[in-house]
Design an enzyme around this catalytic site. Sequence first.
Site, PDB file in Angstrom:
ATOM      1  N   GLY A  22      15.096   4.147  14.281  1.00 48.92           N
ATOM      2  CA  GLY A  22      15.096   2.761  13.876  1.00 48.92           C
ATOM      3  C   GLY A  22      14.324   2.499  12.598  1.00 48.92           C
ATOM      4  N   SER A  23      13.455   1.516  12.631  1.00 45.83           N
ATOM      5  CA  SER A  23      12.874   0.901  11.445  1.00 45.83           C
ATOM      6  C   SER A  23      11.957   1.810  10.639  1.00 45.83           C
ATOM      7  CB  SER A  23      12.096  -0.347  11.855  1.00 45.83           C
ATOM      8  OG  SER A  23      11.477  -0.945  10.742  1.00 45.83           O
ATOM      9  N   CYS A  24      12.045   1.649   9.307  1.00 46.89           N
ATOM     10  CA  CYS A  24      11.117   2.315   8.386  1.00 46.89           C
ATOM     11  C   CYS A  24       9.703   1.760   8.507  1.00 46.89           C
ATOM     12  CB  CYS A  24      11.600   2.137   6.948  1.00 46.89           C
ATOM     13  SG  CYS A  24      13.215   2.864   6.595  1.00 46.89           S
ATOM     14  N   THR A  25       9.547   0.595   9.151  1.00 47.36           N
ATOM     15  CA  THR A  25       8.247  -0.054   9.281  1.00 47.36           C
ATOM     16  C   THR A  25       7.385   0.604  10.346  1.00 47.36           C
ATOM     17  OG1 THR A  25       9.339  -2.109   8.625  1.00 47.36           O
ATOM     18  CG2 THR A  25       7.144  -2.334   9.513  1.00 47.36           C
TER      19      THR A  25
END
Length: 573
Positions: free
Chosen positions: A61-64
């Site tokens: 999922g997210s790069c964050t």
Amino acid sequence: MTIQCRSLVAGAASGDLLVSDVALSFWGGIDADTGIIVDQHHPLKGECIAGRVFGIPAGRGSCTGSGVLLELLLRKRGPAALVFQHVDQILTLGVIVAKAMFGVSIPVVVISSEDFRLLSSGRHVAIVGSELSFDIPALDTDRRHMARLPTTISSNIKLSLKDRAMLAGEIGLASKLAMEILVSMAEMQGARSFLDVSQAHIDACIYIGPASLEFAERFRSLDARFAVPTTLNSISIDQRRWREIGMDATLAVEAQKLAQAYMSMGAAMSFTCAPYLLDTAPTSGENIGWAESNAVVFANSVLGARTQKYPDFLDVCIALTGRAPAAGCHLDEHRLPKLRVDVSSLSGIDDAFWPLLGYHVGKLTGPDIPMICGLEHLEPHVSDLKAFGAAFATTGSAPMFHILGVTPEADEVAKTTSNLPSYQVNRAQLRECWKQLNTAKEPSLGLVSLGNPHFSLEEFETLAARCSTRRKHPDVAVVVTTSRAVCEQALTAGYLDSIQAFGAGLITDTCWCMLGEPVVPLRAKNIMTNSGKYAHYAPGMVMRGVHFASLSSCIDAACSGQVDQGLPAWLCD
């Protein structure tokens, strides 16, 4: 018993194991304040990673996720160590930044698939360097704190004169620090050199907590300036209307500081999670340095541009130097499919098919790039591919996909797929994903959320047609998130008249993954969306049930105030 590991970040730590064979996105999956797993779809939901040796196959999922891990480490709510089955650059980068800039570190190791199966929750382990040992006494946790990255550079990495000048501090302390972090990441990836990028897109502008702001302000204090044109992802507020919307004032102040820090370094005020919709979108073959998972997947797959799935913070380092490791999807050999996915023919599909399929294919393929076959006759629109890619990037970790007869590189690389592992996707599997995304227990509806990722002009045209001459139910809020640029285009095209007459509201600058109450109404038990990405994250983020369906179904439900919870006809036998 001792297991040999590959050490991604050296160190020593011990603790009780918390293990799952299901990958996890830290953003939307773990509470950055507490370390509790909030992803309602994950088998470890409700568990806390703080102080435990946390083992997962990899992130997804997210790069964050790197930003969430940094916040956890600085709040002393992070894991004692990370154990992966596959190299995960997003979470590892969070540790590298904590080590380089804040003097805090934990061990990060990779073990074989066979050894990973030996791990079980509750068992005590210790990690020292490249060894993981079971059932030994606790270690002195002070050994986890290491203030600096290694100063030696692998002789395997070929550096340009400018690279060396940056590392020597001849071009400023900001580029020196950025290049040190990049070298550390390049060594982990086994890159032999760096390459120039033409532009960057920064996802690290999302305010997660004090650490995200301190990272940016540390670089700003060093007079940092971006070396290439740079856009900013969605931020945590609608910068112009946060008071009107009722957003938290403390959050607004901190989020504005963060956005301003990056704009003072030279970033454009784009504030969108769909930079591929901007006039500055890259073209085929262009090397770029983008973060934001859905944007990376779209850029690689649909535009044919070249970027790795860069973690938050590494995107900033790339923007400051104009350099990126020559690895991953920058290179031809790493853009090839690793498996083939054949989709059974379905008739009468609606637009919910694309995010539903993306969600399933992401879970099926994990870190491997798929070649998807059987969709050639469907002629998907840009909005379909955007929805597919966002859902694919939510459940998988691969940086791109190929769709035979649709995406630009698919027909050429299809020549390499004859001996690949093959999987069949059928109606029954998609029905199961439909049930997973539809978590609402009853048909009530308080909010229809649209625009995750940000709405495109094409989607505004479709929405305007669906809303024409209709009016939403007074008890249902309808909100669309988009960029300022696309909002202006929709206004000029005349699409907003019928949408606003319908009763829908518009929010710019931010996106649903950053929005909570009161944009999500307090009274709303359930929300409805056509986004597979948001349907996955929302239950853990805003603690509401979710109805997932097509855009037409969302508008019909907004008018009636109730949701038809039955399957769409194309999913029925």
